[in-house]
Design an enzyme around this catalytic site. Structure first.
Site, PDB file in Angstrom:
ATOM      1  N   LYS A 223     -13.348  -6.246  -6.573  1.00 40.34           N
ATOM      2  CA  LYS A 223     -14.497  -5.782  -6.594  1.00 40.34           C
ATOM      3  C   LYS A 223     -14.511  -4.289  -5.947  1.00 40.34           C
ATOM      4  O   LYS A 223     -15.062  -3.298  -6.457  1.00 40.34           O
ATOM      5  CB  LYS A 223     -15.549  -6.347  -6.115  1.00 40.34           C
TER       6      LYS A 223
ATOM      7  N   ASP B  50      -1.187  -2.425  -3.989  1.00 39.81           N
ATOM      8  CA  ASP B  50      -2.567  -2.206  -3.586  1.00 39.81           C
ATOM      9  C   ASP B  50      -3.311  -0.726  -3.820  1.00 39.81           C
ATOM     10  O   ASP B  50      -2.667   0.202  -3.983  1.00 39.81           O
ATOM     11  CB  ASP B  50      -2.625  -2.581  -2.140  1.00 39.81           C
ATOM     12  N   MET B  51      -4.505  -1.198  -4.213  1.00 34.26           N
ATOM     13  CA  MET B  51      -5.483   0.162  -4.224  1.00 34.26           C
ATOM     14  C   MET B  51      -6.319   0.526  -3.207  1.00 34.26           C
ATOM     15  O   MET B  51      -6.557  -0.474  -2.343  1.00 34.26           O
ATOM     16  CB  MET B  51      -6.229   0.131  -5.503  1.00 34.26           C
TER      17      MET B  51
ATOM     18  N   ARG C 147      -4.340  -6.833 -11.084  1.00 22.86           N
ATOM     19  CA  ARG C 147      -5.470  -7.626 -10.054  1.00 22.86           C
ATOM     20  C   ARG C 147      -6.681  -6.843 -10.065  1.00 22.86           C
ATOM     21  O   ARG C 147      -6.806  -5.535  -9.716  1.00 22.86           O
ATOM     22  CB  ARG C 147      -4.996  -7.681  -8.663  1.00 22.86           C
TER      23      ARG C 147
ATOM     24  N   ALA D  26     -13.351  -2.562  -1.706  1.00 15.53           N
ATOM     25  CA  ALA D  26     -13.819  -2.672  -0.262  1.00 15.53           C
ATOM     26  C   ALA D  26     -14.021  -1.587   0.505  1.00 15.53           C
ATOM     27  O   ALA D  26     -14.235  -1.780   1.628  1.00 15.53           O
ATOM     28  CB  ALA D  26     -12.715  -3.725   0.357  1.00 15.53           C
TER      29      ALA D  26
ATOM     30  N   LYS E  61       0.973  -1.153  -0.064  1.00 11.87           N
ATOM     31  CA  LYS E  61       0.192  -0.095   0.179  1.00 11.87           C
ATOM     32  C   LYS E  61       1.085   1.260  -0.024  1.00 11.87           C
ATOM     33  O   LYS E  61       1.650   1.562   0.961  1.00 11.87           O
ATOM     34  CB  LYS E  61      -0.965  -0.052   1.134  1.00 11.87           C
TER      35      LYS E  61
END
Length: 309
Positions: free
Chosen positions: A188, A135-136, A185, A190, A98
Site C-alpha cells: 500500500k 525496495d521502493m 511486490r 508507508a 533499498k
C-alpha cells in the site's frame, strides 16, 4: 496527524537519540527486527523456513552519505548471500535492497554507483541460487528506481520490484511490469505523500490496491501480495482463482512480527508465504515507519514503555 509526526520522527536525529537511549527500546524492537548482526538474521531465517515460510532479508541501511558506505552495504549483502548459500537457505530466502542504501542519491554519480552496487548484489544472488527485490521509498525515488530495475533486468530477468498502490501512477506501472517472468511486490505504501501524487483516504488506497492487483493477477508475471489486510488477502485469493493461477504462481508477503498466526495459516494452507525480515544496526527508521503504519504497533510500543520504564 500522528502518522505524519511518526514519519517525521523517523528522520529526526534528536528523536532517534531519545528512542535509542530509552532502556526497553531494543527489547521492543526485537518484535520487528531480527537483530543487528548477520548471524542473527540467518538464525531467524532458519527458524522461519522451518515453519514452512519463505523469507526476504533486508540489511537495514538508508540515506547513505558516501560511496564507501554504499560499497560497504553492497559487501554486507554479498556476505549475507554467501551465508544463505552456505547454510542451504538460499532456496527459501532472497534479499530486499533499498537503492538509497547503495548510493542512489549521492550527489555525484549516485544512480551509476547504485546500479553498480545493485549489480554486485544480483551477481551474488545468482551465484547463491536466489533472487533480489528492489525496495521502493518515497515517490521522488520511483522513476530512478524503475530505471535502474530496467537496466538490471536485462541481465537478471528475475529481479523483483516494489510498487506502492497509493501512488496514482502505480496501476500503469503494474501494466509495464506484469510481463512474463517479472516479479512485482505490491504494497500500500508507508510514506507520507502529497495528494497530487498519492491517494489519501483508506478507501481510495484500498480501491487502488485492488485495481493494481487485478492487473498483476491478470498478467503473466509473479505477483507478490504484500499486505496484512484480511480483505486484501481474501481478494487476492479470489483473483488468483478467477485467473486460473496455480498456488506457486504468486505469493503473500508480511512483515516480520506482524500477524504471525495468519502467516502460518496461509503457509499451512499450501500458499507461498514470505516474511520480510530486517536486520542490522540501522533499525531506527524502519522501526518508526512500522509504528506509523498501524496504530496497534504504536499501542504495543507505548504499553511496553509504560510497563518497562
Amino acid at each position: 496527524m500522528l502518522r505524519s509526526a511518526l514519519l517525521a520522527a523517523s528522520r529526526s536525529p534528536q528523536a532517534r537519540t531519545l528512542v535509542e537511549k530509552f532502556p526497553p527500546t531494543h527489547a521492543i524492537v526485537e518484535r520487528f527486527v531480527a537483530g543487528e548482526r548477520l548471524d542473527q538474521g540467518v538464525a531467524a531465517t532458519d527458524e522461519l523456513v522451518g515453519t514452512g515460510r519463505k523469507v526476504t532479508l533486508d540489511h537495514l541501511g538508508e540515506d547513505t552519505k558516501d560511496a564507501a558506505q554504499a560499497a560497504g552495504t553492497a559487501e554486507a549483502y554479498e556476505h549475507l548471500l554467501a551465508a544463505l548459500k552456505e547454510t542451504g537457505l538460499a532456496a527459501d530466502a532472497e534479499v530486499s535492497v533499498k537503492l538509497s542504501a547503495v548510493g542512489q542519491f549521492l550527489p555525484v554519480d549516485g544512480e551509476k554507483i547504485a546500479l553498480e552496487n545493485a549489480r554486485r548484489i544480483c551477481e551474488a544472488a545468482a551465484d547463491a541460487g536466489t533472487t533480489v527485490t528492489l525496495d521502493m521509498e518515497d515517490h521522488t525515488t520511483t522513476d530512478s528506481t524503475l530505471a535502474i530495475a530496467r537496466e538490471l533486468r536485462a541481465d537478471f530477468p528475475w529481479l523483483g520490484v516494489v510498487l506502492q498502490a497509493y501512488l496514482r501512477r502505480t496501476e500503469e506501472d503494474c501494466r509495464e511490469f506484469a510481463a512474463a517472468g517479472s516479479r512485482v511486490r505490491l504494497c500500500k505504501g508507508a510514506y507520507k505523500e502529497p495528494e497530487s501524487v498519492a491517494f489519501q483516504g483508506k478507501r481510495d488506497v484500498d480501491l487502488a490496491y485492488v485495481r493494481a492487483l487485478k492487473v498483476l493477477m491478470g498478467g503473466e508475471g509473479y505477483p507478490m501480495i504484500a499486505s496484512h489486510d484480511p480483505n486484501m488477502i481474501k481478494i487476492a485469493g479470489q483473483l488468483a482463482e478467477w485467473n486460473g493461477r496455480a498456488r506457486d504462481s504468486f505469493e503473500y508477503q508480511m512483515l516480520y512480527g506482524i500477524r504471525p498466526e495468519e502467516q502460518l495459516r496461509l503457509a499451512e494452507a499450501g500458499n507461498t508465504m514470505r516474511v520480510y525480515l530486517p536486520y542490522g544496526q540501522e533499525w531506527y527508521g524502519y522501526f518508526m515507519r512500522r509504528l506509523a503504519e498501524r496504530p496497534a504497533n504504536l499501542t504495543f510500543f507505548l504499553r511496553a514503555m509504560a510497563t518497562r520504564g
